[in-house]
Write a protein that holds these residues in place. Structure first.
Motif, PDB file in Angstrom:
ATOM      1  N   PRO A   1      50.645  39.237  36.317  1.00  7.39           N
ATOM      2  CA  PRO A   1      49.671  37.997  36.084  1.00  7.39           C
ATOM      3  C   PRO A   1      49.041  37.175  36.804  1.00  7.39           C
ATOM      4  CG  PRO A   1      52.249  37.972  35.574  1.00  7.39           C
ATOM      5  CD  PRO A   1      52.031  38.980  35.972  1.00  7.39           C
ATOM      6  N   PHE A   2      49.183  37.518  38.235  1.00  5.83           N
ATOM      7  CA  PHE A   2      47.798  36.543  38.610  1.00  5.83           C
ATOM      8  C   PHE A   2      47.246  37.739  39.450  1.00  5.83           C
ATOM      9  CE2 PHE A   2      52.120  35.490  40.422  1.00  5.83           C
ATOM     10  CZ  PHE A   2      51.985  34.316  40.600  1.00  5.83           C
ATOM     11  N   ILE A   3      47.025  39.337  39.039  1.00  5.38           N
ATOM     12  CA  ILE A   3      46.314  39.745  38.706  1.00  5.38           C
ATOM     13  C   ILE A   3      44.956  40.006  37.555  1.00  5.38           C
ATOM     14  CG2 ILE A   3      45.396  42.423  38.680  1.00  5.38           C
ATOM     15  CD1 ILE A   3      48.381  43.302  40.742  1.00  5.38           C
ATOM     16  N   TRP A   4      45.570  38.991  36.327  1.00  6.24           N
ATOM     17  CA  TRP A   4      45.007  38.900  35.419  1.00  6.24           C
ATOM     18  C   TRP A   4      44.468  38.087  35.554  1.00  6.24           C
ATOM     19  CZ3 TRP A   4      45.389  35.285  31.932  1.00  6.24           C
ATOM     20  CH2 TRP A   4      44.943  35.517  30.642  1.00  6.24           C
ATOM     21  N   LEU A   5      44.683  36.672  36.112  1.00  3.79           N
ATOM     22  CA  LEU A   5      43.715  35.412  36.105  1.00  3.79           C
ATOM     23  C   LEU A   5      42.905  36.242  37.394  1.00  3.79           C
ATOM     24  CD1 LEU A   5      46.842  33.183  36.912  1.00  3.79           C
ATOM     25  CD2 LEU A   5      45.230  32.681  35.304  1.00  3.79           C
ATOM     26  N   ALA A   6      42.582  36.721  38.470  1.00  5.88           N
ATOM     27  CA  ALA A   6      41.906  37.375  39.274  1.00  5.88           C
ATOM     28  C   ALA A   6      40.965  38.119  38.668  1.00  5.88           C
ATOM     29  CB  ALA A   6      42.244  38.103  40.618  1.00  5.88           C
ATOM     30  N   VAL A   7      41.506  38.857  37.777  1.00  9.54           N
ATOM     31  CA  VAL A   7      39.876  39.667  36.817  1.00  9.54           C
ATOM     32  C   VAL A   7      39.623  38.903  35.558  1.00  9.54           C
ATOM     33  CG1 VAL A   7      39.787  42.089  34.979  1.00  9.54           C
ATOM     34  CG2 VAL A   7      41.587  42.298  36.860  1.00  9.54           C
ATOM     35  N   VAL A   8      40.050  37.679  35.139  1.00  6.14           N
ATOM     36  CA  VAL A   8      39.054  36.850  34.214  1.00  6.14           C
ATOM     37  C   VAL A   8      38.336  36.349  35.180  1.00  6.14           C
ATOM     38  CG1 VAL A   8      39.837  35.324  32.214  1.00  6.14           C
ATOM     39  CG2 VAL A   8      41.341  36.840  32.821  1.00  6.14           C
ATOM     40  N   THR A   9      38.952  35.325  36.074  1.00  8.69           N
ATOM     41  CA  THR A   9      37.980  34.819  37.052  1.00  8.69           C
ATOM     42  C   THR A   9      36.617  35.593  36.984  1.00  8.69           C
ATOM     43  OG1 THR A   9      39.607  33.148  37.544  1.00  8.69           O
ATOM     44  CG2 THR A   9      37.679  33.138  38.985  1.00  8.69           C
ATOM     45  N   ILE A  10      36.427  36.875  37.382  1.00  8.71           N
ATOM     46  CA  ILE A  10      36.235  38.009  38.294  1.00  8.71           C
ATOM     47  C   ILE A  10      34.965  37.662  37.082  1.00  8.71           C
ATOM     48  CG2 ILE A  10      35.452  39.727  38.993  1.00  8.71           C
ATOM     49  CD1 ILE A  10      37.943  39.485  41.415  1.00  8.71           C
ATOM     50  N   VAL A  11      35.315  38.340  35.743  1.00  6.09           N
ATOM     51  CA  VAL A  11      35.142  38.997  34.932  1.00  6.09           C
ATOM     52  C   VAL A  11      33.936  37.446  33.948  1.00  6.09           C
ATOM     53  CG1 VAL A  11      34.833  39.429  32.389  1.00  6.09           C
ATOM     54  CG2 VAL A  11      36.210  40.963  33.454  1.00  6.09           C
ATOM     55  N   LEU A  12      34.244  36.864  34.494  1.00  4.93           N
ATOM     56  CA  LEU A  12      33.397  35.284  33.696  1.00  4.93           C
ATOM     57  C   LEU A  12      32.675  35.023  35.598  1.00  4.93           C
ATOM     58  CD1 LEU A  12      36.179  32.930  32.996  1.00  4.93           C
ATOM     59  CD2 LEU A  12      34.555  34.026  31.562  1.00  4.93           C
ATOM     60  N   LEU A  13      32.532  35.409  36.295  1.00  3.74           N
ATOM     61  CA  LEU A  13      31.650  35.031  37.452  1.00  3.74           C
ATOM     62  C   LEU A  13      30.730  36.120  37.541  1.00  3.74           C
ATOM     63  CD1 LEU A  13      33.859  33.698  39.934  1.00  3.74           C
ATOM     64  CD2 LEU A  13      31.863  32.301  38.657  1.00  3.74           C
ATOM     65  N   VAL A  14      30.920  37.676  37.412  1.00  4.04           N
ATOM     66  CA  VAL A  14      30.048  38.362  37.452  1.00  4.04           C
ATOM     67  C   VAL A  14      29.371  39.251  36.397  1.00  4.04           C
ATOM     68  CG1 VAL A  14      30.237  41.182  38.093  1.00  4.04           C
ATOM     69  CG2 VAL A  14      31.866  39.886  39.217  1.00  4.04           C
ATOM     70  N   HIS A  15      30.156  38.811  34.851  1.00  2.00           N
ATOM     71  CA  HIS A  15      29.139  38.883  34.019  1.00  2.00           C
ATOM     72  C   HIS A  15      27.733  39.024  33.686  1.00  2.00           C
ATOM     73  CE1 HIS A  15      28.873  40.793  29.855  1.00  2.00           C
ATOM     74  NE2 HIS A  15      28.415  39.953  28.991  1.00  2.00           N
TER      75      HIS A  15
ATOM     76  N   LEU B   1      29.795  50.084  32.267  1.00  2.00           N
ATOM     77  CA  LEU B   1      29.418  51.009  33.965  1.00  2.00           C
ATOM     78  C   LEU B   1      29.521  49.504  35.201  1.00  2.00           C
ATOM     79  CD1 LEU B   1      29.324  53.103  35.575  1.00  2.00           C
ATOM     80  CD2 LEU B   1      26.892  53.536  34.988  1.00  2.00           C
ATOM     81  N   CYS B   2      28.400  48.876  34.577  1.00  2.00           N
ATOM     82  CA  CYS B   2      27.934  47.597  35.290  1.00  2.00           C
ATOM     83  C   CYS B   2      28.951  46.546  35.794  1.00  2.00           C
ATOM     84  CB  CYS B   2      26.274  46.988  34.966  1.00  2.00           C
ATOM     85  SG  CYS B   2      24.931  48.226  35.124  1.00  2.00           S
ATOM     86  N   ASN B   3      29.800  45.992  34.304  1.00  2.92           N
ATOM     87  CA  ASN B   3      30.604  45.172  34.638  1.00  2.92           C
ATOM     88  C   ASN B   3      31.976  45.875  36.255  1.00  2.92           C
ATOM     89  OD1 ASN B   3      30.616  42.917  33.545  1.00  2.92           O
ATOM     90  ND2 ASN B   3      29.649  44.528  32.066  1.00  2.92           N
ATOM     91  N   VAL B   4      31.995  47.693  35.833  1.00  2.00           N
ATOM     92  CA  VAL B   4      33.464  47.682  35.762  1.00  2.00           C
ATOM     93  C   VAL B   4      32.957  48.084  37.576  1.00  2.00           C
ATOM     94  CG1 VAL B   4      35.169  50.019  35.899  1.00  2.00           C
ATOM     95  CG2 VAL B   4      34.340  49.051  33.805  1.00  2.00           C
ATOM     96  N   LEU B   5      31.559  49.065  38.131  1.00  2.00           N
ATOM     97  CA  LEU B   5      31.921  48.546  38.873  1.00  2.00           C
ATOM     98  C   LEU B   5      31.022  47.212  39.892  1.00  2.00           C
ATOM     99  CD1 LEU B   5      29.030  50.499  41.606  1.00  2.00           C
ATOM    100  CD2 LEU B   5      27.418  49.231  40.489  1.00  2.00           C
ATOM    101  N   MET B   6      30.963  46.199  39.410  1.00  4.56           N
ATOM    102  CA  MET B   6      30.982  45.166  40.039  1.00  4.56           C
ATOM    103  C   MET B   6      32.190  44.527  40.410  1.00  4.56           C
ATOM    104  SD  MET B   6      27.666  43.079  39.384  1.00  4.56           S
ATOM    105  CE  MET B   6      26.180  43.448  39.191  1.00  4.56           C
ATOM    106  N   ILE B   7      33.842  44.590  39.167  1.00  2.00           N
ATOM    107  CA  ILE B   7      34.893  43.888  39.582  1.00  2.00           C
ATOM    108  C   ILE B   7      35.687  44.572  40.005  1.00  2.00           C
ATOM    109  CG2 ILE B   7      36.650  43.658  37.560  1.00  2.00           C
ATOM    110  CD1 ILE B   7      34.628  42.866  35.664  1.00  2.00           C
TER     111      ILE B   7
END
Length: 156
Positions: free
Chosen positions: A53-67, A93-99
């Motif tokens: 769950p903590f990793i999920w929160l980090a992923v969602v936050t990073i996706v919103l910032l990096v997208h 590819l670009c999203n996964v690279l940065m995330i």
């Protein structure tokens, strides 16, 4: 036409789209990476579920910032007349690279429960594997499933 039918059109659909992709991704990518790091057994998997769950929160936050940045990079790589599938794969590819760059570090901190320099020391050893796992899961499972759900919503 495919863009319009297979991608979110409003905030509610975007939240659903992001939710589908992030849950599939975190469960599969997180479990695979933890398994490769510490071994594949039931005890380790059960322990890792507490961290997801903590990793999920980090992923969602990073996706919103990096997208937005990843989207701009993808547009520089692609031509406007590229096919839907090629545009989706380049954007993924670009999203996964940065995330994956960020999550190789942050995910390790969350997974181990400590902030240290260890993920930086081992970054170039671990990141290529993490990127490959993440890109495969995103391109072959998470993104197609989420796009199919959007298509089903838009056709009904």
């Amino acid at each position: 036409m495919l863009f319009h039918m297979r991608l979110p059109r409003n905030t509610k659909e975007f939240i659903l789209f992001l939710g589908i992709i992030s849950i599939i991704s975190v469960c599969l990518i997180g479990s695979l990476i933890i398994g490769f790091e510490t071994g594949f057994n039931l005890e380790i998997w059960q322990h890792s579920l507490k961290r997801l769950p903590f990793i999920w929160l980090a992923v969602v936050t990073i996706v919103l910032l990096v997208h937005p940045l990843a989207d701009r990079l993808a547009k520089k790589i692609m031509a406007e007349d590229d096919s839907f599938n090629s545009q989706m794969i380049v954007t993924t590819l670009c999203n996964v690279l940065m995330i994956s760059i960020l999550m190789t570090i942050i995910g390790t901190w969350i997974g181990t429960g400590t902030v240290s320099l260890d993920p930086l020391y081992h970054f170039f050893y671990k990141w290529p594997r993490n990127f490959a796992i993440a890109f495969a899961v995103e391109a072959l499972l998470a993104q197609p499933i989420a796009r199919q759900v959007m298509y089903l919503i838009h056709t009904h």
